[in-house]
Design an enzyme around this catalytic site. Structure first.
Site, PDB file in Angstrom:
ATOM      1  N   ASN A 272       0.865  -1.183   0.000  1.00 50.80           N
ATOM      2  CA  ASN A 272       0.000   0.000   0.000  1.00 50.80           C
ATOM      3  C   ASN A 272       0.903   1.235   0.000  1.00 50.80           C
ATOM      4  OD1 ASN A 272      -1.778   2.080   0.513  1.00 50.80           O
ATOM      5  ND2 ASN A 272      -2.263   1.421   2.616  1.00 50.80           N
TER       6      ASN A 272
ATOM      7  N   LYS B  82       0.090   4.229  -0.137  1.00 47.41           N
ATOM      8  CA  LYS B  82      -0.553   5.418   0.471  1.00 47.41           C
ATOM      9  C   LYS B  82      -0.387   6.607  -0.480  1.00 47.41           C
ATOM     10  CE  LYS B  82       0.088   3.251   4.891  1.00 47.41           C
ATOM     11  NZ  LYS B  82       0.189   3.375   6.338  1.00 47.41           N
TER      12      LYS B  82
ATOM     13  N   HIS C   6      -9.340   1.302   5.629  1.00 51.52           N
ATOM     14  CA  HIS C   6      -8.024   1.510   6.236  1.00 51.52           C
ATOM     15  C   HIS C   6      -8.163   2.492   7.401  1.00 51.52           C
ATOM     16  CE1 HIS C   6      -3.842   2.590   6.804  1.00 51.52           C
ATOM     17  NE2 HIS C   6      -3.523   1.520   6.105  1.00 51.52           N
TER      18      HIS C   6
ATOM     19  N   GLU D 159      -6.447   4.890   8.319  1.00 50.40           N
ATOM     20  CA  GLU D 159      -6.235   6.300   7.950  1.00 50.40           C
ATOM     21  C   GLU D 159      -7.510   6.881   7.357  1.00 50.40           C
ATOM     22  OE1 GLU D 159      -2.682   5.635   5.658  1.00 50.40           O
ATOM     23  OE2 GLU D 159      -1.662   5.051   7.511  1.00 50.40           O
TER      24      GLU D 159
ATOM     25  N   GLU E   9      -4.611  -4.602  11.034  1.00 46.03           N
ATOM     26  CA  GLU E   9      -3.567  -3.583  11.147  1.00 46.03           C
ATOM     27  C   GLU E   9      -3.795  -2.796  12.436  1.00 46.03           C
ATOM     28  OE1 GLU E   9      -1.844  -2.486   7.017  1.00 46.03           O
ATOM     29  OE2 GLU E   9      -3.572  -1.205   7.390  1.00 46.03           O
TER      30      GLU E   9
ATOM     31  N   GLY F 198       3.226   2.580  10.686  1.00 44.18           N
ATOM     32  CA  GLY F 198       4.196   3.649  10.467  1.00 44.18           C
ATOM     33  C   GLY F 198       4.966   4.051  11.714  1.00 44.18           C
TER      34      GLY F 198
ATOM     35  N   SER G 254       4.094  -1.862  10.284  1.00 47.26           N
ATOM     36  CA  SER G 254       5.549  -1.930  10.449  1.00 47.26           C
ATOM     37  C   SER G 254       6.133  -3.298  10.118  1.00 47.26           C
ATOM     38  CB  SER G 254       5.960  -1.480  11.867  1.00 47.26           C
ATOM     39  OG  SER G 254       5.617  -0.113  12.060  1.00 47.26           O
TER      40      SER G 254
HETATM   41  P1  13P Z   1       3.570   0.580   7.547  1.00 52.79           P
HETATM   42  O1  13P Z   1       4.043  -0.730   6.970  1.00 52.79           O
HETATM   43  O2  13P Z   1       4.267   1.776   6.969  1.00 52.79           O
HETATM   44  O3  13P Z   1       3.518   0.558   9.039  1.00 52.79           O
HETATM   45  O4  13P Z   1       2.025   0.745   7.047  1.00 52.79           O
HETATM   46  C1  13P Z   1       1.126  -0.300   7.247  1.00 52.79           C
HETATM   47  C2  13P Z   1      -0.131   0.030   6.544  1.00 52.79           C
HETATM   48  O5  13P Z   1      -0.887   0.877   6.975  1.00 52.79           O
HETATM   49  C3  13P Z   1      -0.421  -0.693   5.285  1.00 52.79           C
HETATM   50  O6  13P Z   1      -1.727  -0.479   4.863  1.00 52.79           O
END
Ligand code: 13P
Length: 252
Positions: free
Chosen positions: A9, A11, A95, A97, A167, A173, A211
């Protein structure tokens, strides 16, 4: 046998150049994978066409979000049918976010899942608890309720189009990964919820995200209920991403 997936992903990162160079690097390095993993690239929607053009037959492509409506006056939105039209096979939905920054509710997530499946895509439903919820001992209840609400409209013969990505919000992140044991416990709990919902729980692919890096992926993917990963930051570096893909144990 359950499908094994590693999905990147991006983002809101990347460029037209990255959509070509990174994807062709991943494609050539992934050609030697012999563990049966399906590799999925999920770029910003505007680069989906470029990624599809670079991906060839060996990589799948997805979108990070779709609108909850079929079409119409929804400025800025992209529909599930448009994602299909551009060559996508997957769509992320819910997600954290999107839930936290864009106010996406469980009801909107359920509508989107319905649109995604109706369009013929696979829905990757993202669920996960916050740190406060985990510390309050509510992690499993929060995730169970997101799974039930998000998948409420899935028809009995559409479960093969569902993937669930756990997640934990506190791991995204941050460099803090759930331990393999904690992630396994949550995945087993999600499988239990899916089973209660009448889904063929043992056939549904469950991904872990938060992560995941080249050096912790193998331990996570060795767990019996973790069928691959949803990767953020590390999916932007071809070598790291392919190394994570390689960490999926060969299907038995
Ligand atoms: P990271 O791997 O950067 O922590 O992000 C995970 C994520 O949100 C994937 O959708």
């Amino acid at each position: 046998m359950r499908r094994k997936i590693v999905a990147g992903n991006w983002k809101m990162n990347g460029s037209k150049d990255l959509a070509q160079t990174l994807v062709s690097d991943v494609r050539s390095q992934a050609a030697s994978l012999d563990n049966g993993v399906e590799v999925v690239i999920i770029p910003p929607a505007i680069y989906v066409g470029d990624v599809v053009a670079s991906a060839g037959d060996s990589l799948s492509v997805g979108v990070q979000n779709v609108g909850q409506w079929a079409s119409g006056a929804y400025t800025g939105e992209v529909s599930a049918d448009m994602a299909v039209d551009q060559g996508c096979l997957y769509a992320l939905v819910g997600h954290s976010e999107r839930r936290q920054l864009f106010g996406e509710t469980d009801d909107a997530v359920a509508e989107k899942v319905d649109r995604i499946i109706g369009a013929g895509l696979h829905a990757v439903l993202c669920v996960g608890e916050t740190l406060e919820e985990r510390e309050a001992g509510k992690a499993e209840a929060v995730v169970a309720s997101q799974v039930k609400a998000g998948l409420a409209k899935v028809a009995a013969d559409d479960w093969q189009r569902v993937v669930v990505a756990y997640e934990p919000v506190w791991a995204i992140g941050t460099g803090k990964t759930a331990t393999a044991q904690d992630a396994q416990t949550m995945h087993a709990s999600i499988r239990g919820v899916l089973s209660e919902m009448g889904a063929p729980a043992n056939e549904i692919c469950l991904l872990y995200g938060g992560s995941v890096k080249a050096d912790n992926a193998a331990a996570l993917f060795a767990e019996p209920d973790i069928d691959g990963g949803l990767i953020g930051g590390a999916s932007l570096i071809a070598e790291d991403f392919v190394s994570i893909c390689r960490s999926v144990p060969a299907s038995t």
